[in-house]
Design an enzyme around this catalytic site. Structure first.
Site, PDB file in Angstrom:
ATOM      1  N   TYR A  67      -2.568  -0.187  10.021  1.00 60.70           N
ATOM      2  CA  TYR A  67      -2.692  -0.767   8.681  1.00 60.70           C
ATOM      3  C   TYR A  67      -1.386  -0.647   7.921  1.00 60.70           C
ATOM      4  CZ  TYR A  67      -3.976  -1.089   3.744  1.00 60.70           C
ATOM      5  OH  TYR A  67      -4.011  -1.422   2.412  1.00 60.70           O
TER       6      TYR A  67
ATOM      7  N   SER B  88       0.828  -1.201   0.000  1.00 60.64           N
ATOM      8  CA  SER B  88       0.000   0.000   0.000  1.00 60.64           C
ATOM      9  C   SER B  88       0.862   1.250   0.000  1.00 60.64           C
ATOM     10  CB  SER B  88      -0.905   0.009   1.245  1.00 60.64           C
ATOM     11  OG  SER B  88      -1.529   1.260   1.414  1.00 60.64           O
TER      12      SER B  88
END
Length: 338
Positions: free
Chosen positions: A167, A142
């Protein structure tokens, strides 16, 4: 016929990738997902129906009624015993790992879900590859791993040791695990740092979906950092092109590259308020905007350098944000009957 395992296949990107590979007669596709309830499972089941999956059985293969080369299995990657047994029982030549617990903001409230899904689940995948001798692995990282790094455009050679959300931490851990397994066991691995992927069949918890839904429902939308946000929005078709090119390249090269990271982005930074204006244009409605301060774990801007993936596989994004939003709104109208 080579076989590809796609995890997260009921999710937004995984569904599109499974559809792309199942549409080719050159691949046997195994699609896997646990169909969790992080967001409404209704759209996940509808995605699977688009793939021809009408019946879902825990830990059992179900054949597609639409694609003769596609099978689906519902499985939780956190269950190590089941995962390793799956790899023992099935032939997999290439693995594309897209399953993950998504959501930057949610990770601040429930970090344990991210550690178990994104780290422990990925470790089980890596061990399945190691034990079965699978040497080709593509996985989703990501743009969140860049944290508040403001050296734009964000390049893969920047230091990424300051993530600001659980995350992002889990995605950085995945990159480190992949590097270790690639080095130790000869698994050729490509990690893809995805930048704000959007488009038809997208996630209902993401900004575009929420904005369109609220505007059509005459409800206000919230813009954080008082609207002063910029994002590199990647249209889903461009994202799938990038992943497909990487998978095909992995299958054609030797074992000299055991680990690489690539940005998957549009290479364009878009103001959030301009993004909203495009939605207003396509919906024909004016947004009611509530301005909020920036949320914890969020960053003000993202902008990806795509020169590395362009040089490696010839990736070129084709869909502008203007066209991408138009396509999404058309899909939304049809899907929701607006």
């Amino acid at each position: 016929m080579p076989s590809i395992l796609i995890t997260g296949a009921a999710g937004f990107i995984g569904f599109h990738l499974a559809y792309r590979f199942a549409s080719s007669s050159d691949w046997k596709v195994i699609a896997l997902d646990n169909i969790n309830a992080y967001y409404d499972i209704g759209i996940k089941l509808d995605r699977l129906r688009e793939l021809g999956i009408r019946e879902i059985l825990d830990d059992q293969m179900v054949s597609s009624e639409r694609f003769g080369n596609l099978q689906f299995i519902k499985m939780d990657l956190r269950d190590r015993h089941k995962v390793l047994r799956f790899f023992q029982d099935h032939q997999v030549d290439v693995l594309c790992h897209l399953a993950a617990q998504a959501g930057v903001r949610h990770s601040l409230a429930c970090p344990e879900d991210y550690v178990s899904n994104n780290i422990s689940g990925f470790l089980n995948i890596l061990d399945g590859c190691r034990l079965k001798g699978i040497r080709k692995l593509c996985f989703a990282s990501s743009s969140s791993v860049y944290g508040k790094n403001a050296l734009y455009p964000l390049s893969e050679n920047l230091v990424t040791d300051s993530p600001i959300s659980p995350y992002a931490v889990t995605k950085k851990c995945d990159e480190l695990l992949a590097f270790c397994y690639g080095h130790q066991y000869g698994i050729q691995t490509a990690g893809l740092r995805l930048f704000t992927v959007y488009g038809p069949w997208g996630r209902p918890d993401m900004a575009l979906y929420k904005f369109v839904r609220n505007i059509f429902s005459d409800r206000p939308i919230e813009l954080y950092n008082y609207g002063k946000m910029k994002r590199d929005f990647t249209y889903i078709d461009d994202c799938i092109d990038a992943i497909t090119l990487i998978v095909e390249k992995l299958c054609s090269i030797g074992d000299d590259r055991f680990f690489e990271i690539y940005n998957v982005a549009s290479g364009r930074m878009v103001d959030l308020e301009y993004f909203v204006s495009l939605i207003e244009k396509e919906t024909g409605r004016k947004a009611q905007i509530i301005y909020r301060p920036i949320q914890a774990g969020d960053v003000e801007a993202t902008f990806g350098d795509i020169s590395k993936i362009r040089d490696f596989v010839g990736y070129e994004p084709r869909v502008s944000v203007e066209e991408g939003i138009a396509r999404f709104v058309r899909w939304y109208r049809e899907y929701h009957g607006v």
